[in-house]
Design a protein around this motif. Structure first.
Motif, PDB file in Angstrom:
ATOM      1  N   GLU A   1       0.820  -1.205   0.000  1.00 61.75           N
ATOM      2  CA  GLU A   1       0.000   0.000   0.000  1.00 61.75           C
ATOM      3  C   GLU A   1       0.858   1.260   0.000  1.00 61.75           C
ATOM      4  O   GLU A   1       0.485   2.277  -0.614  1.00 61.75           O
TER       5      GLU A   1
ATOM      6  N   HIS B   1       0.241   3.938  -2.903  1.00 59.03           N
ATOM      7  CA  HIS B   1      -0.168   5.318  -2.635  1.00 59.03           C
ATOM      8  C   HIS B   1       0.918   6.304  -3.029  1.00 59.03           C
ATOM      9  O   HIS B   1       0.616   7.445  -3.418  1.00 59.03           O
TER      10      HIS B   1
ATOM     11  N   TYR C   1       0.454   7.159  -6.610  1.00 55.68           N
ATOM     12  CA  TYR C   1      -0.649   8.074  -6.884  1.00 55.68           C
ATOM     13  C   TYR C   1      -0.193   9.536  -6.819  1.00 55.68           C
ATOM     14  O   TYR C   1      -0.739  10.394  -7.521  1.00 55.68           O
ATOM     15  N   GLU C   2       0.807   9.812  -5.980  1.00 58.70           N
ATOM     16  CA  GLU C   2       1.233  11.191  -5.724  1.00 58.70           C
ATOM     17  C   GLU C   2       2.411  11.626  -6.583  1.00 58.70           C
ATOM     18  O   GLU C   2       2.955  12.717  -6.376  1.00 58.70           O
TER      19      GLU C   2
ATOM     20  N   GLN D   1       0.247  14.870   0.742  1.00 59.48           N
ATOM     21  CA  GLN D   1      -1.207  14.964   0.753  1.00 59.48           C
ATOM     22  C   GLN D   1      -1.662  15.956  -0.308  1.00 59.48           C
ATOM     23  O   GLN D   1      -1.030  17.005  -0.504  1.00 59.48           O
TER      24      GLN D   1
ATOM     25  N   LYS E   1      -4.892   7.454 -10.000  1.00 56.64           N
ATOM     26  CA  LYS E   1      -5.311   6.243  -9.295  1.00 56.64           C
ATOM     27  C   LYS E   1      -6.158   5.357 -10.199  1.00 56.64           C
ATOM     28  O   LYS E   1      -5.966   4.135 -10.240  1.00 56.64           O
TER      29      LYS E   1
ATOM     30  N   ASP F   1      -6.790  -1.586  -4.254  1.00 62.87           N
ATOM     31  CA  ASP F   1      -7.331  -0.396  -3.590  1.00 62.87           C
ATOM     32  C   ASP F   1      -8.807  -0.172  -3.888  1.00 62.87           C
ATOM     33  O   ASP F   1      -9.246   0.962  -4.065  1.00 62.87           O
TER      34      ASP F   1
ATOM     35  N   THR G   1       3.401   1.414 -11.893  1.00 67.57           N
ATOM     36  CA  THR G   1       3.386   2.464 -10.871  1.00 67.57           C
ATOM     37  C   THR G   1       4.339   3.611 -11.158  1.00 67.57           C
ATOM     38  O   THR G   1       4.135   4.719 -10.659  1.00 67.57           O
TER      39      THR G   1
ATOM     40  N   TYR H   1       7.617  12.375   0.646  1.00 65.20           N
ATOM     41  CA  TYR H   1       6.585  11.448   1.134  1.00 65.20           C
ATOM     42  C   TYR H   1       7.072  10.795   2.419  1.00 65.20           C
ATOM     43  O   TYR H   1       8.150  10.197   2.451  1.00 65.20           O
TER      44      TYR H   1
END
Length: 314
Positions: free
Chosen positions: A60, A64, A67-68, A75, A89, A105, A134, A180
């Protein structure tokens, strides 16, 4: 074996974003040199390390993180950033479904999300394809896979080699993705993992919670069909007694266990393990003694081995 939520509850940790071993918060996790020299509460090392949850949380974390990658922030705050993350995503989820047949997810009815142990294992086993989807460096995913193999294989780990390998991976993550914050359990694996492995009475691979998680379906079955429903205390009492019956050593020995295919370890993982010293002469002498004792007692050798294995479980 217990998970991080139970550990935090037992020692009254204020937040899940705080490490219960060194009491540091997530904002300090990327300072690797500080984390290495941070003092830890040695009494809390007894809680161990959940290898199955480590595999899922590492999966995970990388998911995640991917995704960023467009916004390069921990965030998404603004509306544009949230839309960008949501779009990326959806693209990654579709790619995993098309390329590897994985639902990642996504919520599951009554059981959290689709990010389970089997999905995480497939993600790391197909690390080349996962890196392509990814956009994360293939070497980082591969080294995560080596570490997860080492802690779940059930063999003795060379703590110094493991520490060096894990710290190098943590530094590379911070160097490539310093924006991150490393999650709590991932940091626990990379920084405190060697201390936990060294402190455990059994091998880390033998302390997995796979069997505990596999009993969840039996818990639901026993509670639904074999327990009284008038009081919650009576319900739990009946379920507990049913588990006592199912876990009896003799009943367990009569059960036919499924044959699982064995997977070979990679060369990098083997470098993290210590080769056990085997005294073949001692084993030959011991086998002769066991055979003689079995024949004198009128018991076949196969029956004697069965009883010896059963005594081990007792």
């Amino acid at each position: 074996m217990i998970d991080t939520k139970v550990c935090n509850s037992l020692i009254d940790t204020i937040s899940a974003m705080r490490c219960y071993l060194c009491n540091c918060t997530s904002k300090s996790f990327n300072d690797i040199n500080k984390m290495i020299n941070q003092e830890i509460v040695t009494d809390h090392l007894k809680f161990g390390l959940s290898s199955l949850h480590c595999c899922i949380r590492c999966f995970e974390f990388l998911l995640h993180l991917s995704y960023e990658l467009e916004i390069l922030k921990w965030q998404a705050r603004s509306k544009e950033e949230k839309e960008s993350v949501a779009k990326r995503k959806r693209i990654i989820q579709a790619a995993f479904k098309t390329e590897l047949g994985l639902n990642v997810d996504k919520p599951k009815a009554g059981s959290g999300t689709s990010n389970d142990g089997n999905t995480a294992r497939c993600f790391f086993e197909k690390y080349e394809k996962s890196a392509q989807i990814t956009g994360i460096d293939e070497d980082i995913i591969h080294r995560f896979y080596m570490i997860l193999q080492a802690i779940s294989c059930g063999y003795q780990i060379v703590v110094d080699n493991f520490r060096q390998y894990a710290v190098e991976l943590a530094k590379d993550i911070v160097k490539s993705f310093g924006w991150y914050y490393i999650p709590t359990l991932v940091r626990k694996l990379l920084i405190h993992g060697p201390d936990i492995i060294q402190n455990l009475f059994l091998l880390i691979g033998q302390m997995s919670e796979d069997a505990q998680e596999a009993c969840n379906k039996f818990f639901e079955l026993y509670r639904l069909h074999y327990a009284r429903k008038n009081y919650r205390q009576k319900t739990m009492e009946d379920v507990f007694k049913r588990f006592l019956v199912a876990s009896d050593p003799y009943i367990s020995s009569c059960r036919k266990f499924p044959v699982k295919p064995l997977k070979s370890l990679s060369a990098e993982t083997i470098n993290l393990l210590s080769a056990p010293g085997v005294d073949t002469q001692h084993e030959d002498d011991q086998s002769k003694i066991d055979s003689t004792s079995a024949s004198e007692s009128g018991t076949d050798v196969e029956d004697y081995d069965y009883l010896e294995n059963r005594n081990f479980f007792l």
